[in-house]
Structure formats: C-alpha cells, structure tokens
Design a protein around this motif. Structure first.
Motif, mmCIF file in Angstrom:
data_model
loop_
_atom_site.group_PDB
_atom_site.id
_atom_site.type_symbol
_atom_site.label_atom_id
_atom_site.label_comp_id
_atom_site.label_asym_id
_atom_site.label_seq_id
_atom_site.Cartn_x
_atom_site.Cartn_y
_atom_site.Cartn_z
ATOM 1 N N ASP A 176 10.186 -15.501 81.041
ATOM 2 C CA ASP A 176 8.829 -15.560 80.516
ATOM 3 C C ASP A 176 7.946 -16.358 81.461
ATOM 4 N N GLU A 177 6.657 -16.130 81.346
ATOM 5 C CA GLU A 177 5.704 -16.844 82.201
ATOM 6 C C GLU A 177 5.742 -18.349 81.938
ATOM 7 N N ALA A 178 6.044 -18.725 80.697
ATOM 8 C CA ALA A 178 6.123 -20.152 80.375
ATOM 9 C C ALA A 178 7.253 -20.834 81.157
ATOM 10 N N TYR A 179 8.387 -20.146 81.302
ATOM 11 C CA TYR A 179 9.502 -20.699 82.074
ATOM 12 C C TYR A 179 9.131 -20.831 83.557
ATOM 13 N N LEU A 180 8.419 -19.838 84.057
ATOM 14 C CA LEU A 180 8.006 -19.888 85.459
ATOM 15 C C LEU A 180 7.042 -21.050 85.706
ATOM 16 N N ASN A 181 6.085 -21.225 84.807
ATOM 17 C CA ASN A 181 5.142 -22.345 84.949
ATOM 18 C C ASN A 181 5.860 -23.681 84.832
ATOM 19 N N LEU A 182 6.859 -23.752 83.945
ATOM 20 C CA LEU A 182 7.634 -24.988 83.799
ATOM 21 C C LEU A 182 8.324 -25.354 85.098
ATOM 22 N N MET A 183 9.003 -24.382 85.715
ATOM 23 C CA MET A 183 9.722 -24.657 86.956
ATOM 24 C C MET A 183 8.765 -24.957 88.106
ATOM 25 N N LYS A 184 7.621 -24.290 88.132
ATOM 26 C CA LYS A 184 6.640 -24.586 89.177
ATOM 27 C C LYS A 184 6.168 -26.032 89.080
ATOM 28 N N ASN A 185 5.860 -26.466 87.868
ATOM 29 C CA ASN A 185 5.360 -27.833 87.672
ATOM 30 C C ASN A 185 6.445 -28.873 87.938
ATOM 31 N N VAL A 186 7.642 -28.602 87.438
ATOM 32 C CA VAL A 186 8.737 -29.564 87.610
ATOM 33 C C VAL A 186 9.087 -29.737 89.088
ATOM 34 N N SER A 187 9.225 -28.633 89.807
ATOM 35 C CA SER A 187 9.587 -28.721 91.225
ATOM 36 C C SER A 187 8.483 -29.380 92.043
ATOM 37 N N ALA A 188 7.220 -29.088 91.735
ATOM 38 C CA ALA A 188 6.117 -29.698 92.479
ATOM 39 C C ALA A 188 6.041 -31.200 92.221
ATOM 40 N N ILE A 189 6.169 -31.599 90.969
ATOM 41 C CA ILE A 189 6.110 -33.027 90.631
ATOM 42 C C ILE A 189 7.263 -33.784 91.286
ATOM 43 N N ALA A 190 8.452 -33.189 91.257
ATOM 44 C CA ALA A 190 9.616 -33.842 91.866
ATOM 45 C C ALA A 190 9.433 -34.003 93.378
ATOM 46 N N ALA A 191 8.911 -32.970 94.028
ATOM 47 C CA ALA A 191 8.703 -33.041 95.475
ATOM 48 C C ALA A 191 7.699 -34.135 95.838
ATOM 49 N N VAL A 192 6.572 -34.166 95.139
ATOM 50 C CA VAL A 192 5.549 -35.186 95.418
ATOM 51 C C VAL A 192 6.105 -36.578 95.145
ATOM 52 N N MET A 193 6.837 -36.726 94.055
ATOM 53 C CA MET A 193 7.397 -38.022 93.696
ATOM 54 C C MET A 193 8.336 -38.542 94.794
ATOM 55 N N LEU A 194 9.181 -37.661 95.308
ATOM 56 C CA LEU A 194 10.143 -38.078 96.325
ATOM 57 C C LEU A 194 9.455 -38.414 97.639
ATOM 58 N N PHE A 195 8.491 -37.597 98.055
ATOM 59 C CA PHE A 195 7.789 -37.874 99.305
ATOM 60 C C PHE A 195 7.015 -39.190 99.223
ATOM 61 N N VAL A 196 6.330 -39.423 98.116
ATOM 62 C CA VAL A 196 5.561 -40.657 97.959
ATOM 63 C C VAL A 196 6.487 -41.864 97.917
ATOM 64 N N THR A 197 7.593 -41.748 97.193
ATOM 65 C CA THR A 197 8.544 -42.858 97.109
ATOM 66 C C THR A 197 9.162 -43.158 98.471
ATOM 67 N N ALA A 198 9.508 -42.108 99.218
ATOM 68 C CA ALA A 198 10.108 -42.312 100.541
ATOM 69 C C ALA A 198 9.129 -43.023 101.480
ATOM 70 N N LEU A 199 7.875 -42.588 101.477
ATOM 71 C CA LEU A 199 6.882 -43.212 102.354
ATOM 72 C C LEU A 199 6.606 -44.660 101.954
ATOM 73 N N SER A 200 6.449 -44.908 100.662
ATOM 74 C CA SER A 200 6.170 -46.268 100.202
ATOM 75 C C SER A 200 7.362 -47.186 100.437
ATOM 76 N N ARG A 201 8.563 -46.659 100.232
ATOM 77 C CA ARG A 201 9.775 -47.463 100.476
ATOM 78 C C ARG A 201 9.912 -47.792 101.953
ATOM 79 N N PHE A 202 9.625 -46.826 102.797
ATOM 80 C CA PHE A 202 9.688 -47.072 104.245
ATOM 81 C C PHE A 202 8.693 -48.148 104.652
ATOM 82 N N ALA A 203 7.479 -48.061 104.109
ATOM 83 C CA ALA A 203 6.461 -49.067 104.434
ATOM 84 C C ALA A 203 6.877 -50.441 103.937
#
Length: 353
Positions: free
Chosen positions: A294-321
């Motif tokens: 269903d479209e709801a499942y697709l939107n769920l996975m799109k949001n979850v994967s995008a949020i996880a990616a941004v979270m990891l990149f931001v955490t990695a950069l801030s931790r490195f700094a």
C-alpha cells in the motif's frame, strides 16, 4: 612477574623496540606460512574482483543476468537504488586492493600484528563465502545464497572483532608489564616512533567499509528470501522497519561509544549511505512494489529511511567535531604543562591574581 601477567602472552610478531640488527632471519615454518597467507589474500581479492567485473560490466553477467538485473529481480522495501549505491563496491574493492598489495609489498604491513593476529584467515574465508553467495544467488538458489551470505557477514564482523581484541589484549599486557619501550600501535598507550602506525588506512578502514555494507544488505537478503516464500506483506513491512531501527541503533552505538579509541565512523556512514539508496529507490518504485504494498507502507519506509540517514550523518559529523575539539584541548593542556615544567612552576608556585 605477577600472576596476571603470566597469563598474557603477546604474539611472537608483536612489535617491541626497534631492532638495529641488520642480519636477515632464517626462514622458518611460521614465516613461510605468512607468505602463503599473504599470497592467498591477494589471490582471493583478484578472484572476487574478477567475478564482480564480469557480473557488472560484461553485459552477460552470471547465468545471463547482470548485477543490476539481479538486484531488481526480487524487489523489496529495502532494495537500494542501483545507480545511487553501486559506487560503494568501487570503494570497497579499491580499499581492499590497496590492502592486498600493501600486505604483500610493505614490510611494516606484512609483520603487523593486525594482519597476523587480527585478520588472519578471515579475509580469505569471507572472499570464498562471497563468491559462492553471489553465484548461487545468480542461479536462483536463494536459501543456499542466504547461508553463504551469513558466512560473509560472520567473517567480516569477526575480522573487526579480532582486530579490536588484539588491540585491547596488547593494552592490557602493556599495563601489567609497565614496559615503557614496547610499541602498541593504535592503542591508548602510545609511543612516538618513526615508521610505526596503527595500520588504520591499510588494515582497518577497508574492512570497516566492507563490514558496513554487508551488515546493511543483510536485511535486504532476508527480505528477498521471505518475499519469495510468500510471507505476509505486513510481516515484510515489519521486517523492513525493524531492520532500519536495528541498523540505526547499532550505528549510534558505534558512534557514541566511550571505550578506549575513537568512535567508529566507517560502518555508520555506510549504513546511512544504504538508507539514502533505499530512500531514492522508493521515490520511483517498480510496478511490483506498487502492486504488493500500500502507499501508506511506501511512505512509512521513505520517511523512516530518510530520518535514519539524516540522523546518522548528523551524529557522525557532530561526534567527529566533538572528538577533534577534545583532542585539541588535551594537546593544549599538555603543551601548557610542558611549558610550566620548563619554567620551573608547579602548583605551589602559582598564585592567582
């Protein structure tokens, strides 16, 4: 010698003080075995690389199916966009190629503790498992492919664990023996000696990137096997969502750990890269995905994967700094202490105005 120290025995190749004796040691069974292992490491790399090139760029692939066609043959919610993520294999093979040549050509890598005790036969086993995994996947033997993929996963992660234990073991030996002249590359017990390093770029980074990608595509392979077994769609969605959560939790743990040594950036960065590929693919999913979910499942996975990616990149950069600034402050304090010692000052001599 204390009782605890007697229980610890460093490998025979563990580097101590620099040997000024220029005489060449006589060949032994151990040295011959090292050369054989080094040669097998290079051979394993060449075979796996050749298979990848044939599968990706020959036009016919393996079993008349190319790498891209194989990825899209069984679409799932965790299938990354091929064109966005195919570069990761280029990075993996380039870094492993540098390792394969360095461990054979550079003396400081041939006798490095990370190669002898840390890597050992794990890279050869991972290469063999990877070769069988890919060929069996191309021929449609998904269960066999999954079994050997788990073998790749165990070898890749096990290699990193062996390297970590090698460092921690060496540190403990240092603390017990108080051997100030012993060199422990990469550990928190450091000694500045020319030509001695922790082997990070040659012996550790290639396998951090490799393990990161293998860990990332494990839930993808699991989803493929489950989808071909006609598992319920809701269960497949749960597998996808929980996989993203578990991979994110693993990556955050590696980034925020406070043990000896710096945080691990390679695995979290590769996992975030995988999530970006999933997000891009779900922007224009295949007709099979549209018909299955269903479209709801697709939107769920799109949001979850995008949020996880941004979270990891931001955490990695801030931790490195944060780590960089911490080391900068520590270095500044050490320089101030040296200056005070040179000037003849101590705690009793200093009077605040």
């Amino acid at each position: 010698m204390s009782e605890g120290e007697e229980d610890l025995h460093l490998p025979t190749d563990f580097p101590t003080t620099i040997d000024t004796n220029n005489s060449k040691p006589k060949p032994t069974a151990v040295s011959v075995l090292k050369k054989v292992m080094n040669g097998l490491n290079l051979l394993s790399y060449i075979v796996v690389l050749s298979t990848y090139i044939h599968a990706t760029y020959s036009g016919t692939g393996i079993n008349n199916i190319t790498d891209e066609e194989l990825l899209y043959k069984h679409p799932t919610l965790l299938t990354p966009n091929y064109r966005s993520t195919k570069f990761i294999w280029g990075v993996i093979f380039f870094t492993q190629g540098v390792f394969a040549v360095a461990q054979l050509a550079l003396p400081r890598c041939r006798d490095h503790i990370l190669l002898i005790e840390g890597i050992g036969p794990m890279y050869i086993l991972a290469s063999v498992s990877q070769l069988i995994w890919y060929v069996s996947w191309a021929y449609g033997m998904l269960v066999t492919s999954m079994v050997f993929f788990i073998g790749v996963l165990v070898c890749a992660v096990g290699l990193l664990v062996r390297q970590y234990r090698t460092f921690r073991f060496a540190e403990k030996k240092m603390e017990l023996s108080n051997a100030a002249d012993m060199i422990v590359p990469g550990s928190r017990v450091k000694k500045e000696v020319d030509g001695v390093d922790d082997g990070y770029y040659l012996l550790r980074l290639p396998f951090g990137i490799y393990a990161g990608w293998i860990v990332s595509i494990f839930p993808l392979m699991l989803s493929i096997v489950l989808s071909t077994s006609e598992v319920d769609v809701v269960a497949l969605v749960w597998v996808s969502v929980m996989s993203v959560a578990l991979l994110t939790g693993l990556s955050m743990g590696l980034l925020l750990r406070k043990e000896n040594g710096l945080p691990s950036y390679s695995i979290p960065s590769v996992v975030a890269y995988f999530f970006c590929g999933v997000r891009v693919e779900l922007e224009a999913p295949s007709d099979i995905i549209f018909a299955t979910y269903d479209e709801a499942y697709l939107n769920l996975m799109k949001n979850v994967s995008a949020i996880a990616a941004v979270m990891l990149f931001v955490t990695a950069l801030s931790r490195f700094a944060a780590v960089y600034l911490r080391d900068l402050c520590i270095k500044k304090e050490e320089e101030n202490d040296e200056y005070d010692a040179t000037a003849g000052l101590d705690g009793g001599d200093y009077v605040q105005a």
